[in-house]
Write a protein that holds these residues in place. Structure first.
Motif, PDB file in Angstrom:
ATOM      1  N   LEU A 153      38.071  29.583  46.892  1.00 12.76           N
ATOM      2  CA  LEU A 153      39.425  29.034  46.837  1.00 12.76           C
ATOM      3  C   LEU A 153      40.319  29.905  45.964  1.00 12.76           C
ATOM      4  CD1 LEU A 153      41.422  26.738  47.476  1.00 12.76           C
ATOM      5  CD2 LEU A 153      40.531  25.551  45.469  1.00 12.76           C
ATOM      6  N   VAL A 154      39.796  30.350  44.837  1.00 10.70           N
ATOM      7  CA  VAL A 154      40.558  31.232  43.945  1.00 10.70           C
ATOM      8  C   VAL A 154      40.860  32.548  44.651  1.00 10.70           C
ATOM      9  CG1 VAL A 154      40.454  32.531  41.789  1.00 10.70           C
ATOM     10  CG2 VAL A 154      39.656  30.174  41.860  1.00 10.70           C
ATOM     11  N   ALA A 155      39.888  33.085  45.382  1.00  9.96           N
ATOM     12  CA  ALA A 155      40.100  34.350  46.087  1.00  9.96           C
ATOM     13  C   ALA A 155      41.159  34.200  47.182  1.00  9.96           C
ATOM     14  CB  ALA A 155      38.783  34.829  46.703  1.00  9.96           C
ATOM     15  N   VAL A 156      41.147  33.095  47.890  1.00 10.92           N
ATOM     16  CA  VAL A 156      42.148  32.874  48.944  1.00 10.92           C
ATOM     17  C   VAL A 156      43.537  32.715  48.334  1.00 10.92           C
ATOM     18  CG1 VAL A 156      42.890  31.239  50.713  1.00 10.92           C
ATOM     19  CG2 VAL A 156      40.518  31.966  50.620  1.00 10.92           C
ATOM     20  N   LEU A 157      43.634  31.960  47.264  1.00 14.06           N
ATOM     21  CA  LEU A 157      44.934  31.794  46.602  1.00 14.06           C
ATOM     22  C   LEU A 157      45.457  33.113  46.052  1.00 14.06           C
ATOM     23  CD1 LEU A 157      44.441  28.401  44.745  1.00 14.06           C
ATOM     24  CD2 LEU A 157      45.758  28.849  46.810  1.00 14.06           C
ATOM     25  N   LEU A 158      44.572  33.915  45.480  1.00 13.94           N
ATOM     26  CA  LEU A 158      44.971  35.223  44.970  1.00 13.94           C
ATOM     27  C   LEU A 158      45.425  36.139  46.099  1.00 13.94           C
ATOM     28  CD1 LEU A 158      45.166  37.025  42.457  1.00 13.94           C
ATOM     29  CD2 LEU A 158      42.827  37.753  42.931  1.00 13.94           C
ATOM     30  N   ALA A 159      44.721  36.099  47.226  1.00  7.33           N
ATOM     31  CA  ALA A 159      45.114  36.916  48.377  1.00  7.33           C
ATOM     32  C   ALA A 159      46.472  36.488  48.917  1.00  7.33           C
ATOM     33  CB  ALA A 159      44.052  36.826  49.465  1.00  7.33           C
ATOM     34  N   CYS A 160      46.725  35.193  48.959  1.00  6.90           N
ATOM     35  CA  CYS A 160      48.034  34.702  49.418  1.00  6.90           C
ATOM     36  C   CYS A 160      49.139  35.135  48.471  1.00  6.90           C
ATOM     37  CB  CYS A 160      48.017  33.186  49.565  1.00  6.90           C
ATOM     38  SG  CYS A 160      47.011  32.600  50.922  1.00  6.90           S
ATOM     39  N   TRP A 161      48.867  35.106  47.173  1.00  8.60           N
ATOM     40  CA  TRP A 161      49.860  35.532  46.193  1.00  8.60           C
ATOM     41  C   TRP A 161      50.167  37.024  46.333  1.00  8.60           C
ATOM     42  CZ3 TRP A 161      49.259  38.693  41.737  1.00  8.60           C
ATOM     43  CH2 TRP A 161      50.372  38.735  40.912  1.00  8.60           C
ATOM     44  N   VAL A 162      49.117  37.826  46.483  1.00  9.68           N
ATOM     45  CA  VAL A 162      49.312  39.276  46.659  1.00  9.68           C
ATOM     46  C   VAL A 162      50.083  39.562  47.946  1.00  9.68           C
ATOM     47  CG1 VAL A 162      48.096  41.442  47.105  1.00  9.68           C
ATOM     48  CG2 VAL A 162      47.331  39.949  45.273  1.00  9.68           C
ATOM     49  N   LEU A 163      49.756  38.858  49.017  1.00 13.23           N
ATOM     50  CA  LEU A 163      50.471  39.057  50.278  1.00 13.23           C
ATOM     51  C   LEU A 163      51.945  38.700  50.136  1.00 13.23           C
ATOM     52  CD1 LEU A 163      50.382  39.717  53.315  1.00 13.23           C
ATOM     53  CD2 LEU A 163      49.891  37.301  53.700  1.00 13.23           C
ATOM     54  N   SER A 164      52.251  37.619  49.437  1.00 11.77           N
ATOM     55  CA  SER A 164      53.655  37.255  49.266  1.00 11.77           C
ATOM     56  C   SER A 164      54.398  38.300  48.448  1.00 11.77           C
ATOM     57  CB  SER A 164      53.782  35.879  48.623  1.00 11.77           C
ATOM     58  OG  SER A 164      53.397  35.924  47.281  1.00 11.77           O
TER      59      SER A 164
ATOM     60  N   ALA B 234      36.738  26.357  57.187  1.00 10.94           N
ATOM     61  CA  ALA B 234      37.219  27.192  56.087  1.00 10.94           C
ATOM     62  C   ALA B 234      37.653  26.341  54.899  1.00 10.94           C
ATOM     63  CB  ALA B 234      38.373  28.063  56.570  1.00 10.94           C
ATOM     64  N   VAL B 235      38.336  25.229  55.168  1.00  7.34           N
ATOM     65  CA  VAL B 235      38.768  24.347  54.078  1.00  7.34           C
ATOM     66  C   VAL B 235      37.556  23.725  53.377  1.00  7.34           C
ATOM     67  CG1 VAL B 235      39.975  22.189  53.578  1.00  7.34           C
ATOM     68  CG2 VAL B 235      41.029  23.882  55.064  1.00  7.34           C
ATOM     69  N   VAL B 236      36.569  23.301  54.136  1.00  7.74           N
ATOM     70  CA  VAL B 236      35.363  22.717  53.539  1.00  7.74           C
ATOM     71  C   VAL B 236      34.642  23.748  52.682  1.00  7.74           C
ATOM     72  CG1 VAL B 236      33.061  21.814  54.084  1.00  7.74           C
ATOM     73  CG2 VAL B 236      35.061  20.922  55.273  1.00  7.74           C
ATOM     74  N   MET B 237      34.549  24.970  53.157  1.00  5.32           N
ATOM     75  CA  MET B 237      33.882  26.016  52.376  1.00  5.32           C
ATOM     76  C   MET B 237      34.655  26.329  51.101  1.00  5.32           C
ATOM     77  SD  MET B 237      31.064  26.740  53.726  1.00  5.32           S
ATOM     78  CE  MET B 237      30.672  28.174  52.767  1.00  5.32           C
ATOM     79  N   MET B 238      35.989  26.313  51.179  1.00  5.71           N
ATOM     80  CA  MET B 238      36.781  26.571  49.973  1.00  5.71           C
ATOM     81  C   MET B 238      36.620  25.447  48.955  1.00  5.71           C
ATOM     82  SD  MET B 238      40.312  28.405  51.082  1.00  5.71           S
ATOM     83  CE  MET B 238      40.715  27.408  52.485  1.00  5.71           C
ATOM     84  N   LEU B 239      36.470  24.217  49.424  1.00  9.17           N
ATOM     85  CA  LEU B 239      36.294  23.103  48.488  1.00  9.17           C
ATOM     86  C   LEU B 239      34.892  23.067  47.896  1.00  9.17           C
ATOM     87  CD1 LEU B 239      38.255  20.293  50.328  1.00  9.17           C
ATOM     88  CD2 LEU B 239      38.964  21.613  48.334  1.00  9.17           C
TER      89      LEU B 239
END
Length: 68
Positions: free
Chosen positions: A37-48, A26-31
């Protein structure tokens, strides 16, 4: 009994190895794919934000101070 313990240890090791490899993948695919990577960061922000809203205390109008 020793065989059962060995099988449990083996399955635990396989599970840990599989989860670690999935995390690395998953980390390799995000890099390799920055929009992911932007989608994962946005999802983490929304979850918080959602978790902060859920943990707020609910104030009820039916309970007043000083009354028991």
């Amino acid at each position: 009994m020793a065989l059962i313990r060995f099988l449990i240890a083996l399955l635990t090791f396989i599970g840990v190895l599989a989860s670690a490899s999935a995390l690395v993948l998953a980390v390799v695919m995000m890099l390799r794919c920055p929009p992911l990577l932007v989608a994962v960061l946005l999802a983490c922000w929304v979850l918080s934000r959602v978790l902060k809203k859920i943990n707020k205390p609910i104030h009820s109008c039916s309970q007043s101070k000083g009354r028991s």
